[in-house]
Motif scaffolding. Structure first.
Motif, PDB file in Angstrom:
ATOM      1  N   VAL A 139      15.001 -37.006   0.046  1.00  0.00           N
ATOM      2  CA  VAL A 139      15.154 -36.344  -1.443  1.00  0.00           C
ATOM      3  C   VAL A 139      15.591 -34.829  -0.899  1.00  0.00           C
ATOM      4  CG1 VAL A 139      14.982 -35.910  -3.686  1.00  0.00           C
ATOM      5  CG2 VAL A 139      14.314 -38.243  -2.780  1.00  0.00           C
ATOM      6  N   LEU A 140      16.544 -34.209  -0.992  1.00  0.00           N
ATOM      7  CA  LEU A 140      16.826 -32.667  -0.621  1.00  0.00           C
ATOM      8  C   LEU A 140      16.651 -32.042  -1.889  1.00  0.00           C
ATOM      9  CD1 LEU A 140      19.502 -32.557   1.914  1.00  0.00           C
ATOM     10  CD2 LEU A 140      17.254 -32.307   2.482  1.00  0.00           C
ATOM     11  N   PHE A 141      15.653 -31.036  -1.868  1.00  0.00           N
ATOM     12  CA  PHE A 141      15.700 -30.092  -2.859  1.00  0.00           C
ATOM     13  C   PHE A 141      16.877 -28.921  -2.586  1.00  0.00           C
ATOM     14  CE2 PHE A 141      12.293 -32.849  -3.848  1.00  0.00           C
ATOM     15  CZ  PHE A 141      11.758 -32.486  -5.097  1.00  0.00           C
ATOM     16  N   PRO A 142      17.228 -28.290  -3.774  1.00  0.00           N
ATOM     17  CA  PRO A 142      18.029 -27.053  -3.523  1.00  0.00           C
ATOM     18  C   PRO A 142      17.403 -25.847  -2.956  1.00  0.00           C
ATOM     19  CG  PRO A 142      17.712 -27.554  -5.673  1.00  0.00           C
ATOM     20  CD  PRO A 142      17.182 -28.620  -5.193  1.00  0.00           C
ATOM     21  N   ARG A 143      17.760 -24.828  -2.068  1.00  0.00           N
ATOM     22  CA  ARG A 143      17.037 -24.108  -1.637  1.00  0.00           C
ATOM     23  C   ARG A 143      16.798 -23.123  -2.705  1.00  0.00           C
ATOM     24  NH1 ARG A 143      17.314 -22.731   3.743  1.00  0.00           N
ATOM     25  NH2 ARG A 143      18.688 -24.115   4.847  1.00  0.00           N
ATOM     26  N   ASN A 144      17.452 -22.653  -3.631  1.00  0.00           N
ATOM     27  CA  ASN A 144      16.995 -21.981  -4.695  1.00  0.00           C
ATOM     28  C   ASN A 144      16.985 -22.899  -6.182  1.00  0.00           C
ATOM     29  OD1 ASN A 144      16.434 -19.894  -6.793  1.00  0.00           O
ATOM     30  ND2 ASN A 144      18.684 -18.993  -6.574  1.00  0.00           N
ATOM     31  N   ALA A 145      15.683 -23.052  -6.729  1.00  0.00           N
ATOM     32  CA  ALA A 145      15.605 -23.989  -7.655  1.00  0.00           C
ATOM     33  C   ALA A 145      16.099 -23.651  -8.877  1.00  0.00           C
ATOM     34  CB  ALA A 145      14.023 -24.140  -7.865  1.00  0.00           C
ATOM     35  N   SER A 147      18.982 -22.026  -9.183  1.00  0.00           N
ATOM     36  CA  SER A 147      20.800 -21.972  -8.994  1.00  0.00           C
ATOM     37  C   SER A 147      21.163 -22.984  -9.561  1.00  0.00           C
ATOM     38  CB  SER A 147      20.924 -22.098  -7.577  1.00  0.00           C
ATOM     39  OG  SER A 147      22.296 -21.870  -7.454  1.00  0.00           O
ATOM     40  N   LYS A 148      22.218 -22.671 -10.340  1.00  0.00           N
ATOM     41  CA  LYS A 148      23.241 -23.870 -11.189  1.00  0.00           C
ATOM     42  C   LYS A 148      24.307 -24.415 -10.321  1.00  0.00           C
ATOM     43  CE  LYS A 148      22.818 -21.257 -15.670  1.00  0.00           C
ATOM     44  NZ  LYS A 148      23.430 -20.872 -16.705  1.00  0.00           N
ATOM     45  N   ARG A 149      24.469 -23.987  -9.025  1.00  0.00           N
ATOM     46  CA  ARG A 149      25.480 -24.443  -8.113  1.00  0.00           C
ATOM     47  C   ARG A 149      24.815 -25.697  -7.385  1.00  0.00           C
ATOM     48  NH1 ARG A 149      27.644 -19.806  -4.637  1.00  0.00           N
ATOM     49  NH2 ARG A 149      28.762 -21.500  -3.658  1.00  0.00           N
ATOM     50  N   VAL A 150      25.349 -26.726  -7.243  1.00  0.00           N
ATOM     51  CA  VAL A 150      24.876 -27.985  -6.744  1.00  0.00           C
ATOM     52  C   VAL A 150      25.414 -28.043  -5.451  1.00  0.00           C
ATOM     53  CG1 VAL A 150      24.427 -30.211  -6.666  1.00  0.00           C
ATOM     54  CG2 VAL A 150      24.025 -28.991  -8.800  1.00  0.00           C
ATOM     55  N   LYS A 151      24.756 -28.104  -4.226  1.00  0.00           N
ATOM     56  CA  LYS A 151      25.404 -27.952  -2.940  1.00  0.00           C
ATOM     57  C   LYS A 151      25.458 -29.742  -2.645  1.00  0.00           C
ATOM     58  CE  LYS A 151      24.109 -23.682  -0.715  1.00  0.00           C
ATOM     59  NZ  LYS A 151      23.637 -23.126   0.331  1.00  0.00           N
ATOM     60  N   LYS A 152      26.302 -30.152  -1.517  1.00  0.00           N
ATOM     61  CA  LYS A 152      26.472 -31.513  -1.000  1.00  0.00           C
ATOM     62  C   LYS A 152      25.161 -31.981  -0.575  1.00  0.00           C
ATOM     63  CE  LYS A 152      29.366 -34.445   1.683  1.00  0.00           C
ATOM     64  NZ  LYS A 152      30.279 -34.588   2.585  1.00  0.00           N
ATOM     65  N   GLY A 153      24.752 -33.001  -0.963  1.00  0.00           N
ATOM     66  CA  GLY A 153      23.580 -33.665  -0.443  1.00  0.00           C
ATOM     67  C   GLY A 153      22.209 -33.452  -1.181  1.00  0.00           C
ATOM     68  N   ASP A 154      22.178 -32.246  -2.139  1.00  0.00           N
ATOM     69  CA  ASP A 154      21.136 -32.227  -3.072  1.00  0.00           C
ATOM     70  C   ASP A 154      20.866 -33.185  -4.286  1.00  0.00           C
ATOM     71  OD1 ASP A 154      20.493 -29.768  -1.582  1.00  0.00           O
ATOM     72  OD2 ASP A 154      21.542 -28.437  -3.137  1.00  0.00           O
TER      73      ASP A 154
END
Length: 238
Positions: A139-145, A147-154
């Motif tokens: 389960v990959l957490f976003p680098r910036n908690a 942030s509203k942008r969701v990266k692929k794989g998050d």
């Protein structure tokens, strides 16, 4: 009669008969042996300190696992190669087969060892399956908690809420299922076979296969040359 001297070893006294005109051996029992004694009285306190360090590390890196994922390898030499243990890291070939970028592997908790080589297809496949299992459960957490942008794989918020930290020594268990062989009766061919002769023949074949192959190749080339020569002679006679 020659004099006998007493030499004390571990509290026992036995006579030492001197030969030739040598000096009587000196007994060195006044060495400062206390200087070389190493104590270990801090062992209980060290155990508590290691536990506290693990807890502090788990708290600092949460929700990431406490330890990195490591491959399953076998011990060296005939004595230990039947046992499996955790290796230093996955090879580059194993990571590529599992479709994981080697440069990104350490960032998602996978140990990498670029020096290790795969020696067998079975061990290679075991570690590839191990990587795929880990990747499916990751389960990959976003680098910036924030942030509203969701990266692929998050992971989504719901997936992140249901995650629990792995604090064990191994992220995935180090175990290989042993294949059990069902008991059966020995056949007549197996009973009459001489195992030592079979092993000796296999050893001899392994040592001499190169020489035998070269001998067969030379024989085939000689026969081909002889056949070509006879064909030329027949054409000249015509």
């Amino acid at each position: 009669e020659r004099p006998q001297f007493c030499q004390s070893v571990a509290g026992f006294c036995h006579p030492v008969i001197m030969k030739h005109n040598n000096e009587v051996p000196h007994q060195h029992f006044h060495k400062d042996w206390q200087r070389y004694v190493k104590t270990w009285f801090n062992q209980p306190a060290k155990k508590v300190a290691r536990r506290a360090h693990r807890l502090a590390k788990a708290k600092a890196i949460a929700p990431r696992p406490l330890n990195a994922l490591r491959p399953i390898v076998r011990g060296q030499t005939i004595k230990y190669n039947s046992k499996v243990r955790a290796g230093r890291g996955f090879t580059l070939a194993e990571l590529r087969a599992a479709k994981i970028n080697p440069k990104e592997a350490r960032g998602i908790g996978i140990a990498v060892d670029h020096r290790r080589k795969n020696r067998s297809e079975e061990g290679f496949q075991v570690n590839v399956d191990r990587l795929k299992t880990y990747r499916s459960k990751l389960v990959l957490f976003p680098r910036n908690a924030t942030s509203k942008r969701v990266k692929k794989g998050d992971a989504t918020k719901e997936e992140r809420k249901s995650v629990s930290q792995v604090t064990g020594k191994h992220v995935l268990p180090i175990a290989i299922k042993q294949q059990k062989t069902k008991a059966r009766k020995i056949t007549k061919e197996e009973r009459e076979a001489t195992v030592t002769a079979v092993l000796r023949k296999a050893l001899t074949d392994g040592k001499l296969w190169g020489k035998r192959e070269k001998r067969a190749k030379d024989k085939a080339e000689a026969a081909a040359g002889k056949k070509a020569k006879s064909a030329d002679e027949d054409m000249g006679a015509e």
